[in-house]
Design an enzyme around this catalytic site. Structure first.
Site, PDB file in Angstrom:
ATOM      1  N   CYS B  33      -7.588   3.256  -5.306  1.00 28.60           N
ATOM      2  CA  CYS B  33      -6.483   2.889  -6.297  1.00 28.60           C
ATOM      3  C   CYS B  33      -5.272   2.157  -5.439  1.00 28.60           C
ATOM      4  O   CYS B  33      -4.552   3.296  -4.981  1.00 28.60           O
ATOM      5  CB  CYS B  33      -6.341   3.767  -7.357  1.00 28.60           C
ATOM      6  SG  CYS B  33      -4.763   3.686  -8.142  1.00 28.60           S
ATOM      7  N   CYS B  36      -2.025   3.970  -6.816  1.00 27.17           N
ATOM      8  CA  CYS B  36      -2.097   5.367  -6.507  1.00 27.17           C
ATOM      9  C   CYS B  36      -1.412   5.730  -5.082  1.00 27.17           C
ATOM     10  O   CYS B  36      -0.639   6.652  -4.763  1.00 27.17           O
ATOM     11  CB  CYS B  36      -3.509   5.941  -6.613  1.00 27.17           C
ATOM     12  SG  CYS B  36      -4.126   5.754  -8.217  1.00 27.17           S
TER      13      CYS B  36
END
Lengths: 313, 112
Positions: B33, B36
């Site tokens: 991600c 993230c």
């Protein structure tokens, strides 16, 4: 910080390519990106139309472009740009939400766009709790579930197909009776048994409970008849809104906000260049973004030379 | 990775978060991600500058699926704020440091 020649706003393919060329051209440049560099590449699973890479993961291409720019000295900073302001001396001031201010005689804006919202009630409330604008980011959280995809262009139809890897069933909801998506993309989706296409319906609102989204409420665009679908996810792909609002002075744009440039990628404001998805053009691809950025970076070099020698391009 | 960040799992979540006192911020993340990865250094900074006011924990949603499902995490990064073990707030998506600091201030003000 020594005096900057160029500020690049946005770290997608266009920004990274501009930073790479600026580095090669020995310009003192800074690239401001609010997240990690990569832009739309990070929202795309595989890139299969970038020459030299038959198939590469979006995040891998992003990492390679970032390394490539850094190899030529790109200074990439995590900054969320709030505004680009023209200054009385002809240069620019760029302000960020960390309270930083950058000054340079030229700016290349490569800030791309933001997914267009449905603009219905429940959309903001359930964002991240069922409502999503990125299949690659959030698809895996809907394993075995029933979800809706809204839209009829390439992105919607392609992502509906992608989401069937996780979801048990995908309703593909479009407000017209035919897709705008390319034929090859449509054929793949239409032959996918997990996809059910729902034509001529628009989203009225989204409802649910504290835990998350439960229902997409629809209205038939022909008959006006209302209906509801029980879904835990709603992926919205109805287009992009260009982030051209960062330019705080009047700049030429089309009716939907995309910036108009000349053949050197310069906007109507001298010294402000635009490249990539937020520029008015026929198509928006990784290849066109890096092409724009190459032209813009080289045009910046010429512009700066002309400024120094007192000749205006 | 900073020693100030506590890596929690499905098995350790109850003890590390739900039975903890004070403010705990849990970052639901995954390796693949992008946002993230972008928020990770922000959280490390916040862990350092808010030592004693907030505990920051990370939970890898790929390796630990039960906890994410329990809290209906549908997008990452999702940051959940727990005060004395109770869920009090959530922030979804890449968020700037100043905005996160404001949330911490809001919840930590009444804690401890």
């Amino acid at each position: 910080m020594s005096k900057l020649d160029l500020i690049i706003v946005g770290g997608g393919p266009a920004g990274l390519c501009a930073a790479m060329y600026a580095g090669r051209g020995m310009l003192n440049a800074v690239l401001l990106e609010r997240g990690i560099p990569g832009g739309e590449l990070l929202n795309t699973e595989k890139i299969e139309d970038y020459p030299g890479f038959e198939s590469i993961l979006g995040q891998d291409l992003a990492a390679r472009m970032t390394e490539h720019a850094k190899k030529f000295g790109a200074d990439i900073r995590m900054e969320n740009v709030e505004g680009i302001w023209k200054q009385p001396d002809g240069g620019f001031k760029v302000t960020t939400s960390n309270g930083e201010t950058y000054h340079a005689p030229t700016v290349i804006i490569t800030a791309g766009g933001t997914p267009t919202k449905l603009g219905v009630s429940g959309e903001a409330e359930y964002a991240g709790k069922g409502v999503s604008y990125c299949a690659v980011c959030d698809g895996a959280f809907f394993k075995g579930e029933t979800i809706a995809v809204i839209g009829g262009g390439d992105a919607a139809v392609e992502e509906a197909d992608y989401l069937t890897r996780y979801a048990a069933k995908v309703y593909l909801i479009h407000r017209r009776h035919e897709f705008r998506a390319s034929k090859v993309v449509q054929e793949r989706a239409l032959s996918n048994p997990k996809i059910e296409v729902i034509w001529n319906k628009k989203v009225l609102d989204l409802t649910g409970e504290v835990i998350g989204l439960k229902t997409v409420n629809l209205e038939d665009t022909v008959t006006g008849e209302r209906s509801a679908l029980s879904v835990t996810g709603c992926f919205v792909f109805i287009g992009f809104t260009p982030n051209s609002g960062l330019v705080r002075d009047h700049v030429a744009h089309d009716a939907t906000g995309y910036l108009v440039t000349d053949d050197r990628m310069m906007t109507s404001i001298p010294g402000l260049f635009a490249a990539g998805d937020l520029r008015v053009q026929l198509t928006r691809q990784v290849t066109t973004a890096v092409g724009d950025a190459t032209t813009a970076a080289i045009a910046v070099e010429k512009y700066l030379t002309d400024l120094k020698t007192g000749v205006r391009a | 990775m900073s020693a100030m960040i506590n890596h929690v799992t499905d098995d350790s979540f109850a003890a590390a978060v739900e039975q903890a006192t004070g403010l705990v911020l849990v970052d639901f993340w995954a390796e693949w991600c992008g946002p993230c990865r972008a928020i990770a250094p922000i959280l490390e900074d916040l862990a350092k500058s808010n030592e004693g006011r907030v505990q920051i924990a990370k939970l890898d949603v790929d390796a630990n699926q039960r906890t994410g499902m329990r809290f209906n995490v549908r997008s990452i990064p999702t940051l959940l704020f727990f005060k004395d073990g109770k869920l009090v707030d959530s922030v979804i998506g890449l968020t700037q440091k100043t905005a996160l600091q404001e949330r911490i201030n809001k919840h930590a003000a009444h804690a401890a």
